[in-house]
Design a protein around this motif. Sequence first.
Motif, PDB file in Angstrom:
ATOM      1  N   ARG A 118       1.089  -1.425   0.198  1.00 51.28           N
ATOM      2  CA  ARG A 118       0.128   0.319  -0.360  1.00 51.28           C
ATOM      3  C   ARG A 118       0.630   1.092   0.109  1.00 51.28           C
ATOM      4  O   ARG A 118       1.748   1.218   0.711  1.00 51.28           O
ATOM      5  N   ILE A 119       0.354   1.945  -0.538  1.00 51.26           N
ATOM      6  CA  ILE A 119       1.135   3.853  -0.584  1.00 51.26           C
ATOM      7  C   ILE A 119       0.320   4.743   0.163  1.00 51.26           C
ATOM      8  O   ILE A 119      -0.517   4.506   0.204  1.00 51.26           O
ATOM      9  N   SER A 120       1.455   5.000   1.458  1.00 49.82           N
ATOM     10  CA  SER A 120       0.960   6.215   2.101  1.00 49.82           C
ATOM     11  C   SER A 120       1.282   7.705   1.674  1.00 49.82           C
ATOM     12  O   SER A 120       2.660   7.449   1.641  1.00 49.82           O
ATOM     13  N   LEU A 121       1.290   8.142   2.139  1.00 49.51           N
ATOM     14  CA  LEU A 121       1.891   9.121   2.626  1.00 49.51           C
ATOM     15  C   LEU A 121       1.421  10.554   3.396  1.00 49.51           C
ATOM     16  O   LEU A 121       1.097  10.496   4.332  1.00 49.51           O
ATOM     17  N   GLY A 122       2.795  10.709   3.696  1.00 46.94           N
ATOM     18  CA  GLY A 122       2.660  10.765   5.671  1.00 46.94           C
ATOM     19  C   GLY A 122       2.999  12.841   5.898  1.00 46.94           C
ATOM     20  O   GLY A 122       2.066  13.333   4.703  1.00 46.94           O
ATOM     21  N   PRO A 123       2.540  13.256   6.800  1.00 46.87           N
ATOM     22  CA  PRO A 123       1.911  14.029   6.879  1.00 46.87           C
ATOM     23  C   PRO A 123       2.606  15.593   6.961  1.00 46.87           C
ATOM     24  O   PRO A 123       4.230  15.232   6.076  1.00 46.87           O
ATOM     25  N   LEU A 124       2.527  15.828   5.948  1.00 48.03           N
ATOM     26  CA  LEU A 124       2.648  17.577   6.068  1.00 48.03           C
ATOM     27  C   LEU A 124       3.959  18.232   6.841  1.00 48.03           C
ATOM     28  O   LEU A 124       3.753  18.965   7.867  1.00 48.03           O
ATOM     29  N   LEU A 125       4.507  17.917   6.632  1.00 46.64           N
ATOM     30  CA  LEU A 125       6.328  18.589   7.105  1.00 46.64           C
ATOM     31  C   LEU A 125       6.054  20.756   6.709  1.00 46.64           C
ATOM     32  O   LEU A 125       7.244  20.927   7.519  1.00 46.64           O
ATOM     33  N   TYR A 126       6.395  21.113   5.873  1.00 51.22           N
ATOM     34  CA  TYR A 126       6.267  22.279   5.822  1.00 51.22           C
ATOM     35  C   TYR A 126       5.261  22.783   5.479  1.00 51.22           C
ATOM     36  O   TYR A 126       3.954  22.788   6.529  1.00 51.22           O
ATOM     37  N   TYR A 127       5.435  24.712   5.765  1.00 52.00           N
ATOM     38  CA  TYR A 127       4.253  25.472   6.281  1.00 52.00           C
ATOM     39  C   TYR A 127       3.830  25.951   5.355  1.00 52.00           C
ATOM     40  O   TYR A 127       4.742  26.643   4.254  1.00 52.00           O
ATOM     41  N   TRP A 128       2.645  25.478   4.897  1.00 47.80           N
ATOM     42  CA  TRP A 128       2.126  26.119   3.311  1.00 47.80           C
ATOM     43  C   TRP A 128       1.173  27.006   3.596  1.00 47.80           C
ATOM     44  O   TRP A 128       0.033  27.418   4.353  1.00 47.80           O
TER      45      TRP A 128
END
Length: 306
Positions: free
Chosen positions: A12-22
């Motif tokens: 399965r493909i997982s997307l990690g938490p957004l680590l940057y400030y957008w």
Amino acid sequence: MAMPTQQSPLFRISLGPLLYYWPRATVLQFYASVADSPVDRVHLGEAVCTRRHELRHADWLEIAQMLREAGKQVVLSTPVLVESDSDIAVMRRVCGQDDYLVEANDLGAVRCMGGRPFVGGPHLNVYQGDTLAWLASLGAVGCTVPVEMDGRTMAALAAARPAGLDLEALVWGRMPLAFSARCFTARHHRLRKDACEFRCLDYPDGLVADTGEGQAFFTLNGIQTQSATCLDLCAEVSRMAEAGVGLMRVSAHSTGTFEAIAHLDGIRHGMPAAPSPVMPADAAPSNGYWTGKPGIRWIESEEATA
């Protein structure tokens, strides 16, 4: 006549938490695109700095609901470095809800879960089967391995994991290496941490720091230090899956993220495993940790198997 069953994907493909400030609009547009992507699991929430407030807890929950309706599994991530009352409040708010699985990024969050199911984040530093068993006794149903783990150790950890516990590994993105009470982005601009003017907004993929010789070495992301290179283990995901690692994590970046996701999706549907064709923000690739070499290095597949 029995109908043929659909073959389960290799991983399965997982997307990690957004680590940057957008900016808020950028975040909302990004996750709208995630909803249409082949990602299976999405981690949401502020894991780096609780001073970042473009999105509040209620906003993350709205995104979570949208992604759930799109068929994604949603995991809410807790802050990694918990040192202030505001950090504790964010952690308790995430751990206190029952609608979504929680990624516990420090042992305080593990304790806050009170035995309810959670997944261990990469910063719990799990290297041995006994540690996995201990976390499972506290409620862990999954865990992400540290980024510096080599392939042999990862396979041994997968073999020793308790039954039913999922292992996840970062396979694409800048590697999170360390956290500090000091904000390096603010320091770069000669600002105090509590008066940072939210300069992280100026660096959608972090601020790359060079050595005295001009080599890109670290990426500064507020209180987080990352690699300047982009980890790329896409060529190794098939053997990782065969060893028992079921989730391959992509880290969110302003460029390259969806191309990396599509590349992994192709691999799990029969395309030969190969390095990712794109890197975030022109970063050089690296995979040295996988073979026990310095993490900043890129090891060609022929050298890695020699």
